[in-house]
Motif scaffolding. Structure first.
Motif, PDB file in Angstrom:
ATOM      1  N   ALA A  31       0.833  -1.202   0.000  1.00 45.74           N
ATOM      2  CA  ALA A  31       0.000   0.000   0.000  1.00 45.74           C
ATOM      3  C   ALA A  31       0.865   1.248   0.000  1.00 45.74           C
ATOM      4  O   ALA A  31       1.972   1.257   0.552  1.00 45.74           O
ATOM      5  CB  ALA A  31      -0.924  -0.007   1.215  1.00 45.74           C
ATOM      6  N   THR A  58       0.770   5.356   0.894  1.00 48.49           N
ATOM      7  CA  THR A  58       0.030   6.414   1.579  1.00 48.49           C
ATOM      8  C   THR A  58       0.877   7.668   1.663  1.00 48.49           C
ATOM      9  O   THR A  58       2.105   7.629   1.523  1.00 48.49           O
ATOM     10  CB  THR A  58      -0.371   5.979   2.998  1.00 48.49           C
ATOM     11  OG1 THR A  58       0.826   5.688   3.754  1.00 48.49           O
ATOM     12  CG2 THR A  58      -1.249   4.751   2.969  1.00 48.49           C
ATOM     13  N   LYS A  59       0.226   8.788   1.907  1.00 48.39           N
ATOM     14  CA  LYS A  59       0.926  10.058   2.093  1.00 48.39           C
ATOM     15  C   LYS A  59       1.564  10.071   3.472  1.00 48.39           C
ATOM     16  O   LYS A  59       0.938   9.698   4.464  1.00 48.39           O
ATOM     17  CB  LYS A  59      -0.073  11.220   1.969  1.00 48.39           C
ATOM     18  CG  LYS A  59       0.551  12.597   2.069  1.00 48.39           C
ATOM     19  CD  LYS A  59       1.252  12.968   0.778  1.00 48.39           C
ATOM     20  CE  LYS A  59       1.642  14.445   0.787  1.00 48.39           C
ATOM     21  NZ  LYS A  59       2.615  14.779   1.829  1.00 48.39           N
ATOM     22  N   ASN A  60       2.805  10.474   3.537  1.00 49.41           N
ATOM     23  CA  ASN A  60       3.502  10.532   4.820  1.00 49.41           C
ATOM     24  C   ASN A  60       3.104  11.794   5.584  1.00 49.41           C
ATOM     25  O   ASN A  60       2.664  12.784   4.997  1.00 49.41           O
ATOM     26  CB  ASN A  60       5.012  10.507   4.602  1.00 49.41           C
ATOM     27  CG  ASN A  60       5.774  10.104   5.853  1.00 49.41           C
ATOM     28  OD1 ASN A  60       5.172   9.716   6.857  1.00 49.41           O
ATOM     29  ND2 ASN A  60       7.086  10.175   5.791  1.00 49.41           N
ATOM     30  N   THR A  61       3.265  11.749   6.868  1.00 54.47           N
ATOM     31  CA  THR A  61       2.937  12.875   7.725  1.00 54.47           C
ATOM     32  C   THR A  61       4.209  13.603   8.125  1.00 54.47           C
ATOM     33  O   THR A  61       5.127  12.991   8.684  1.00 54.47           O
ATOM     34  CB  THR A  61       2.206  12.403   8.986  1.00 54.47           C
ATOM     35  OG1 THR A  61       1.025  11.706   8.600  1.00 54.47           O
ATOM     36  CG2 THR A  61       1.838  13.583   9.868  1.00 54.47           C
ATOM     37  N   LEU A 110       6.100   9.854   0.645  1.00 56.55           N
ATOM     38  CA  LEU A 110       5.204   8.708   0.595  1.00 56.55           C
ATOM     39  C   LEU A 110       5.713   7.578   1.477  1.00 56.55           C
ATOM     40  O   LEU A 110       6.922   7.438   1.686  1.00 56.55           O
ATOM     41  CB  LEU A 110       5.071   8.194  -0.842  1.00 56.55           C
ATOM     42  CG  LEU A 110       4.544   9.177  -1.893  1.00 56.55           C
ATOM     43  CD1 LEU A 110       4.661   8.566  -3.277  1.00 56.55           C
ATOM     44  CD2 LEU A 110       3.100   9.573  -1.592  1.00 56.55           C
ATOM     45  N   ASP A 112       3.559   0.610   2.629  1.00 55.33           N
ATOM     46  CA  ASP A 112       3.090  -0.180   3.764  1.00 55.33           C
ATOM     47  C   ASP A 112       2.949  -1.635   3.344  1.00 55.33           C
ATOM     48  O   ASP A 112       2.131  -1.985   2.484  1.00 55.33           O
ATOM     49  CB  ASP A 112       1.751   0.385   4.240  1.00 55.33           C
ATOM     50  CG  ASP A 112       1.249  -0.286   5.506  1.00 55.33           C
ATOM     51  OD1 ASP A 112       1.933  -1.212   5.989  1.00 55.33           O
ATOM     52  OD2 ASP A 112       0.177   0.117   6.000  1.00 55.33           O
TER      53      ASP A 112
END
Length: 871
Positions: free
Chosen positions: A743, A745-748, A761, A764
């Protein structure tokens, strides 16, 4: 019209028969003048007809001896001096700061092999036969220029016949520095412990041809010398008897000792494995030729070429289906490391071993285990007395000699991979004997190529020389004025190498090993000192890994402080990608995908699943695999079940029915791991892809207790079975892709985040591990699960490249890191990326593991220095 040229040839042009080649070409094209070995290459003064001079120069460039590597030919028109002949002059001993390049050690050539077994030749069965085209080079050199007086052969004055050959420009042994024979050269010795039942008894000194005599050594061993053909043959015959009896013999090679036993004798292999404390790590074998290798392995034309290369590396070959090998040789693995004989001693040993097997009625081709002569994690032994002390508990006898090894070199290891549309390609696994330290190019944009290696504010030569002499006593006595001030890159902790940068060349050392103990670090220091002495180098600028605890990095920081010279600390994975950039001469940004086991990250965590937007100067962290905990830190590497627990905990999969097996095997350790993770005790976070492979291997029950580095991941790949070649697809059936997905996802980010420590990014792997557990629960075979798991990471690599292109327009992908030593991953990733239209670059002459780190550090340090100078 008669003209004159001064010709300067640079490259590997010493010790490879280049001067006699020039002499022969001069005679062919009616050229008068001379040729001279100089400290910076080969100098030629040539006088002749203009047309013939042109053809002469073309010959130098296009038809040089096989072992030579002509880098550049400089021509300068000069006045005629009216020479009436052509001569070979002695080396120019004038002080020249730039030293020349010398060929790496070369395997015994075909001509010498024929003479070795010719009863009518005066070197019949001489264990040290060689000529200009073969034999030891770097392992016997003490100083340049490469002349006999500067090698360990200086202790063996040539007899009249050898001296005549040495002086004859038309002879194959003209200026062959190790040239010798039974009368004047090195000789074999056989040492044994009298208390060892397998070694020679009291009758050995008087039995057999030649009347071998023996002496007692101070350490209690006995030793016999083979100073004639008869006595030399008697020693080899006794060594063969021991091998046939299932014993282990230590045999001196070019760069150190090997431990040798019958590769078809499981008991001998078990004895060797126990003595070396080697665990399950596979052994390499030596066979007579490629045809013999085909009896146990598949051998393609490219692999046969690699086997027969003058460097004589170990080549990883696919085992033939249905061939049974001795237990303990290379269990559970699809490949076997095979090498052909490198030295005359090995040729004689294998030849006589084959004859002994024939007499015993054994139909199979001879096959000897030929593994590094050392104890686990220690440097390879090079000295005869040291061999008796260090290897005496493993080997019942030591087949040595009286020619000193001056540089320690392990065997090199390569494999042939499918590089997609590029076809078959050599992948370096371990770069050592036969390849190192032949320099790699280091492209520069600076007008002054030296400027990038030496800063303007570098310490004075006298200060640097004095300080280095304190640390390296053997380098004392070199005049500071004759020393080149250069960049030194200290490399990594694992698969350690170092690199010196001189001008546009990077001298990357041979594989030194893992710097985890004092002996290995001492070997690293010794190798560094030998480079400094041999090439007249002193570090005026340093580069090292940013890891705070690496021994080489600690040394570099201390040297920078002590000598007051600049130090560049390089992020580990940037160095991986920079090594690919440097080897391939890339300019501009690349999508660098660095997958490995361990690297110190800019945020203080353990990285290893990184997608970097990088060039030679800098990088940004574009994507990375989501962090998972490592309960117990480094203990997870040795106990992948701990790593499995950390992965299952992070991905909230501990309650999955298929996870119960892991918890049951861990027992009380499971609760301990849980407490460590919850409390943050000795539980670093990692993005490492290598650790994810370890976890998958442990979950599947493939490898729970590894006995050597990366065994869990290696056996996970081996579980794929024989049908693992690229086929254009990455799944087994419809629907698998969606389940075994990585997967994205956008990183924080946080207010303190930087482009170096926080990615855009996250990748996962939770869905992939859930699919793995689901398949286990459904009874899917481990081989199928392992293939699906591997394919998920290939797909992630392609997706990373696509995302980098869509956001930044970067179409060149660089792959490096230990994970890319996985044949399935590298071959499928290359094919899939090329199918998507990407330009893909990989390491070429260096391994993708940490053996390339020192070179990558050098690339970055030099590039950053150029930026500073251009501001």
């Amino acid at each position: 019209m008669i003209e004159a040229l001064d010709i300067h040839v640079t490259g590997i042009v010493q010790g490879v028969g280049f001067r006699p080649f020039v002499y022969r070409m001069a005679k062919k094209y009616l050229i008068n003048g001379w040729v001279l070995n100089a400290a910076d290459g080969v100098n030629i003064h040539a006088e002749g007809e203009s047309r013939l001079l042109d053809e002469f120069v073309i010959e130098l460039s296009e038809n040089a001896p096989a072992a030579a590597q002509v880098k550049e030919i400089e021509l300068k028109e000069v006045p005629l001096q009216d020479f009436d002949s052509f001569e070979i002059r002695f080396s120019d001993d004038a002080a020249v700061q730039e030293t020349t390049l010398v060929s790496a050690d070369l395997a015994t050539c075909d001509d010498c092999a024929v003479e070795l077994f010719n009863p009518n030749d005066r070197r019949f069965r001489y264990p040290f036969i060689n000529c200009t085209n073969c034999g030891p080079r770097f392992t016997i050199i003490d100083a340049l220029p490469y002349d006999r007086a500067s090698t360990s052969m200086k202790d063996f004055p040539m007899c009249e016949r050898c001296a005549a050959e040495y002086a004859d420009p038309l002879d194959r042994r003209f200026h062959a520095q190790p040239d010798a024979c039974f009368e004047c050269g090195p000789h074999l010795s056989l040492a044994w412990r009298p208390d060892c039942e397998a070694t020679p008894g009291e009758d050995f000194p008087t039995r057999g041809a030649g009347g071998v005599s023996s002496d007692e050594l101070p350490d209690g061993w006995r030793i016999a010398w083979g100073k004639t053909r008869e006595t030399s043959d008697a020693l080899i015959a006794r060594a063969v008897e021991l091998l046939c009896a299932g014993q282990v013999v230590a045999v001196k090679g070019l760069g150190g000792f090997h431990l040798v036993c019958d590769a078809r004798n499981a008991e001998a292999i078990a004895r060797l494995r126990e003595g070396k404390r080697r665990g399950g790590k596979p052994f390499a074998v030596m066979m007579t030729n490629a045809e013999a290798a085909r009896s146990v392995c598949e051998v393609t034309p490219e692999e046969e070429k690699a086997l027969s290369d003058p460097a004589r590396p170990i080549v990883l070959l696919k085992k033939r289906q249905g061939v049974a090998l001795a237990a303990g040789l290379a269990d559970k693995l699809p490949e076997l490391g095979v090498m052909l004989p490198t030295t005359p001693v090995q040729l004689l040993l294998l030849h006589d071993f084959a004859r002994a097997l024939e007499q015993m009625g054994v139909p199979e081709p001879p096959m000897l285990v030929m593994t590094s002569g050392n104890i686990h994690d220690e440097p390879i032994v090079t000295d005869d007395a040291e061999a008796r002390g260090e290897l005496g508990g493993i080997a019942c006898a030591v087949l040595g000699n009286d020619r000193a090894i001056l540089s320690r070199y392990d065997d090199s290891v390569v494999r042939i991979i499918s590089a997609g549309s590029a076809g078959a390609a050599v992948q370096m696994i371990r770069r050592a004997r036969g390849f190192a330290p032949v320099p790699l190019k280091l492209a520069r944009t600076s007008a002054n190529p030296e400027a990038a290696a030496v800063p303007e504010d570098a310490a004075a030569p006298e200060a640097i020389g004095a300080a280095c002499h304190e640390d390296s006593p053997e380098t004392a006595g070199h005049e500071a004025a004759a020393v080149a001030l250069v960049l030194f890159a200290a490399g990594s902790e694992q698969k350690s190498t170092f690199a010196f940068v001189r001008g546009s060349e990077a001298f990357v050392s041979q594989h030194v090993g893992d710097l985890e103990n004092a002996e290995a670090f001492d070997a690293w220091l010794d190798a560094k000192s030998r480079f400094e002495k041999l090439f007249e180098l002193r570090a005026a600028r340093l580069a090292c890994d940013a890891h705070p605890e690496y021994l080489a990095s600690k040394w570099a920081r201390e040297q920078a402080r002590k000598l007051n010279i600049p130090l560049v600390e390089v992020q580990h994975h940037h160095a991986h990608i920079a090594s690919v950039i440097g080897e391939n001469g890339l300019s501009g940004a690349v999508c660098g995908i660095a997958f490995d086991g361990t690297g110190f990250g800019a945020d203080g965590s353990i990285w290893g699943g990184e997608v970097l937007l990088a060039n030679a100067q800098a990088y940004e962290r574009f994507a990375n695999f989501a962090y998972v905990p490592m309960p117990g830190g480094a203990a997870c590497v040795k106990n992948p079940l701990r790593m499995a627990y950390g992965v299952l905990w992070e991905f909230d999969l501990l309650e999955h029915p298929a996870a119960k097996r892991v918890l049951d095997v861990l027992g009380e350790q499971a609760e301990l791991c849980d407490q460590m993770i919850e409390r943050g005790l000795n539980t670093p976070m990692t993005s490492s892809v290598g650790r994810l492979f370890d976890a998958a291997s442990a979950i599947l029950g493939i490898c729970e207790h590894p006995t050597y580095e990366s065994e869990a991941a290696v056996l996970l790949e081996a579980a794929l079975g024989p049908a693992a070649s690229p086929d254009g697809g990455s799944t087994d059936e419809a629907g698998v892709n969606s389940r075994y997905s990585i997967a994205i996802t956008k990183n924080t980010a946080t207010p303190k985040s930087t482009a170096q420590d926080t990615s855009v990014l996250l990748f996962d792997a939770a869905p992939t591990f859930k699919a793995l557990l689901d398949d286990m629960q459904a009874g899917i075979p481990a081989a199928t699960i392992a293939r699906r798991f591997h394919s998920a990471f290939v797909e992630a690599i392609v997706n990373a490249a696509k995302l980098a292109y869509s956001v930044y327009g970067v179409s060149t992908v660089a792959l490096s890191g230990g994970v890319f030593m996985n044949r399935f991953i590298i071959e499928h990733a290359l094919a899939a990326l090329q199918d998507e239209g990407f330009t893909v670059a990989v390491n070429r002459e260096l391994p993708p593991n940490d053996g390339c780190i020192s070179y990558g550090q050098a690339v970055i340090a030099c590039a950053q220095d150029e930026i500073t100078r251009n501001e």
